[in-house]
Write a protein that holds these residues in place. Sequence first.
Motif, PDB file in Angstrom:
ATOM      1  N   LEU A 114       0.815  -1.220   0.000  1.00  0.00           N
ATOM      2  CA  LEU A 114       0.000   0.000   0.000  1.00  0.00           C
ATOM      3  C   LEU A 114       0.849   1.270   0.000  1.00  0.00           C
ATOM      4  N   SER A 115       1.805   1.318   0.906  1.00  0.00           N
ATOM      5  CA  SER A 115       2.597   2.542   1.015  1.00  0.00           C
ATOM      6  C   SER A 115       3.515   2.719  -0.197  1.00  0.00           C
ATOM      7  N   SER A 116       4.009   1.628  -0.756  1.00  0.00           N
ATOM      8  CA  SER A 116       4.846   1.727  -1.960  1.00  0.00           C
ATOM      9  C   SER A 116       4.032   2.247  -3.137  1.00  0.00           C
ATOM     10  N   ALA A 117       2.854   1.684  -3.346  1.00  0.00           N
ATOM     11  CA  ALA A 117       2.004   2.113  -4.458  1.00  0.00           C
ATOM     12  C   ALA A 117       1.556   3.558  -4.298  1.00  0.00           C
ATOM     13  N   ALA A 118       1.223   3.937  -3.081  1.00  0.00           N
ATOM     14  CA  ALA A 118       0.710   5.293  -2.836  1.00  0.00           C
ATOM     15  C   ALA A 118       1.787   6.361  -2.958  1.00  0.00           C
ATOM     16  N   THR A 119       3.025   6.002  -2.739  1.00  0.00           N
ATOM     17  CA  THR A 119       4.091   7.009  -2.739  1.00  0.00           C
ATOM     18  C   THR A 119       4.937   7.001  -4.011  1.00  0.00           C
ATOM     19  N   GLU A 120       4.597   6.186  -4.990  1.00  0.00           N
ATOM     20  CA  GLU A 120       5.329   6.201  -6.257  1.00  0.00           C
ATOM     21  C   GLU A 120       5.189   7.574  -6.906  1.00  0.00           C
TER      22      GLU A 120
ATOM     23  N   PRO B  84      -1.396   8.585  -8.896  1.00  0.00           N
ATOM     24  CA  PRO B  84      -2.334   9.686  -9.142  1.00  0.00           C
ATOM     25  C   PRO B  84      -2.951  10.244  -7.859  1.00  0.00           C
ATOM     26  N   LEU B  85      -2.124  10.589  -6.900  1.00  0.00           N
ATOM     27  CA  LEU B  85      -2.588  11.119  -5.621  1.00  0.00           C
ATOM     28  C   LEU B  85      -1.972  12.494  -5.389  1.00  0.00           C
ATOM     29  N   PRO B  86      -2.678  13.346  -4.662  1.00  0.00           N
ATOM     30  CA  PRO B  86      -2.082  14.639  -4.291  1.00  0.00           C
ATOM     31  C   PRO B  86      -0.839  14.405  -3.424  1.00  0.00           C
ATOM     32  N   GLU B  87       0.111  15.304  -3.513  1.00  0.00           N
ATOM     33  CA  GLU B  87       1.371  15.163  -2.766  1.00  0.00           C
ATOM     34  C   GLU B  87       1.137  15.043  -1.260  1.00  0.00           C
ATOM     35  N   GLU B  88       0.176  15.783  -0.718  1.00  0.00           N
ATOM     36  CA  GLU B  88      -0.045  15.687   0.731  1.00  0.00           C
ATOM     37  C   GLU B  88      -0.597  14.320   1.130  1.00  0.00           C
TER      38      GLU B  88
ATOM     39  N   LYS C  62       0.189  11.515  -0.511  1.00  0.00           N
ATOM     40  CA  LYS C  62       1.370  10.650  -0.612  1.00  0.00           C
ATOM     41  C   LYS C  62       2.214  10.761   0.660  1.00  0.00           C
ATOM     42  N   THR C  63       2.398  11.986   1.131  1.00  0.00           N
ATOM     43  CA  THR C  63       3.176  12.211   2.359  1.00  0.00           C
ATOM     44  C   THR C  63       2.484  11.571   3.552  1.00  0.00           C
TER      45      THR C  63
ATOM     46  N   GLY D  92       2.531   4.661   6.893  1.00  0.00           N
ATOM     47  CA  GLY D  92       3.266   3.421   6.668  1.00  0.00           C
ATOM     48  C   GLY D  92       4.445   3.292   7.618  1.00  0.00           C
ATOM     49  N   ALA D  93       5.181   4.388   7.823  1.00  0.00           N
ATOM     50  CA  ALA D  93       6.320   4.366   8.749  1.00  0.00           C
ATOM     51  C   ALA D  93       5.851   4.047  10.168  1.00  0.00           C
ATOM     52  N   PHE D  94       4.721   4.634  10.564  1.00  0.00           N
ATOM     53  CA  PHE D  94       4.177   4.336  11.894  1.00  0.00           C
ATOM     54  C   PHE D  94       3.814   2.861  12.011  1.00  0.00           C
ATOM     55  N   VAL D  95       3.137   2.332  10.993  1.00  0.00           N
ATOM     56  CA  VAL D  95       2.721   0.920  11.015  1.00  0.00           C
ATOM     57  C   VAL D  95       3.946   0.015  11.108  1.00  0.00           C
ATOM     58  N   PHE D  96       4.988   0.312  10.334  1.00  0.00           N
ATOM     59  CA  PHE D  96       6.203  -0.513  10.379  1.00  0.00           C
ATOM     60  C   PHE D  96       6.863  -0.448  11.753  1.00  0.00           C
ATOM     61  N   THR D  97       6.920   0.741  12.335  1.00  0.00           N
ATOM     62  CA  THR D  97       7.528   0.906  13.661  1.00  0.00           C
ATOM     63  C   THR D  97       6.728   0.160  14.720  1.00  0.00           C
ATOM     64  N   ARG D  98       5.410   0.309  14.690  1.00  0.00           N
ATOM     65  CA  ARG D  98       4.553  -0.368  15.667  1.00  0.00           C
ATOM     66  C   ARG D  98       4.630  -1.879  15.498  1.00  0.00           C
ATOM     67  N   THR D  99       4.705  -2.341  14.260  1.00  0.00           N
ATOM     68  CA  THR D  99       4.817  -3.776  13.993  1.00  0.00           C
ATOM     69  C   THR D  99       6.104  -4.331  14.588  1.00  0.00           C
ATOM     70  N   LEU D 100       7.203  -3.655  14.342  1.00  0.00           N
ATOM     71  CA  LEU D 100       8.488  -4.094  14.885  1.00  0.00           C
ATOM     72  C   LEU D 100       8.458  -4.098  16.409  1.00  0.00           C
ATOM     73  N   ASP D 101       7.875  -3.059  16.990  1.00  0.00           N
ATOM     74  CA  ASP D 101       7.757  -2.979  18.444  1.00  0.00           C
ATOM     75  C   ASP D 101       6.943  -4.146  18.998  1.00  0.00           C
TER      76      ASP D 101
END
Length: 121
Positions: free
Chosen positions: A61-67, A71-75, A77-78, A84-93
């Motif tokens: 999801l995050s890879s597709a959305a941030t390519e 076709p998404l507005p920059e904000e 995508k950000t 995505g970064a939060f989800v990855f951090t929480r998952t690792l935790d």
Amino acid sequence: MSYAANAYARTAQVALTPREAEAAVLIKAAARLQAIQDNWDVQQTTLNEALGFNRKVWTLLSSAATEPDAPLPEELKTAMARLGAFVFTRTLDAMIEPSADKLTALIRINRELASGLRGNP
């Protein structure tokens, strides 16, 4: 399941729009995490598998959305990159120090995003 029911199930899967498919996989990941959280003492052994599935979903999801050509507005995508970064951090935790409470945010994020994808914000 009968042959006709199998054929219907395959056709239903093919008929999903990309947004519906994304919502369905997010709900599946949330349901797996919810089942573990609800039955922590019994289900904890399947935690890393469920977290791994959720991480794969979010990687896609995050890879597709941030390519750059997405076709998404920059904000948006950000926002998806940050989420995505939060989800990855929480998952690792949750993998390092397992706790049922750490799953709540992941479950809620998946359900809320799925709801938005289905047009039910």
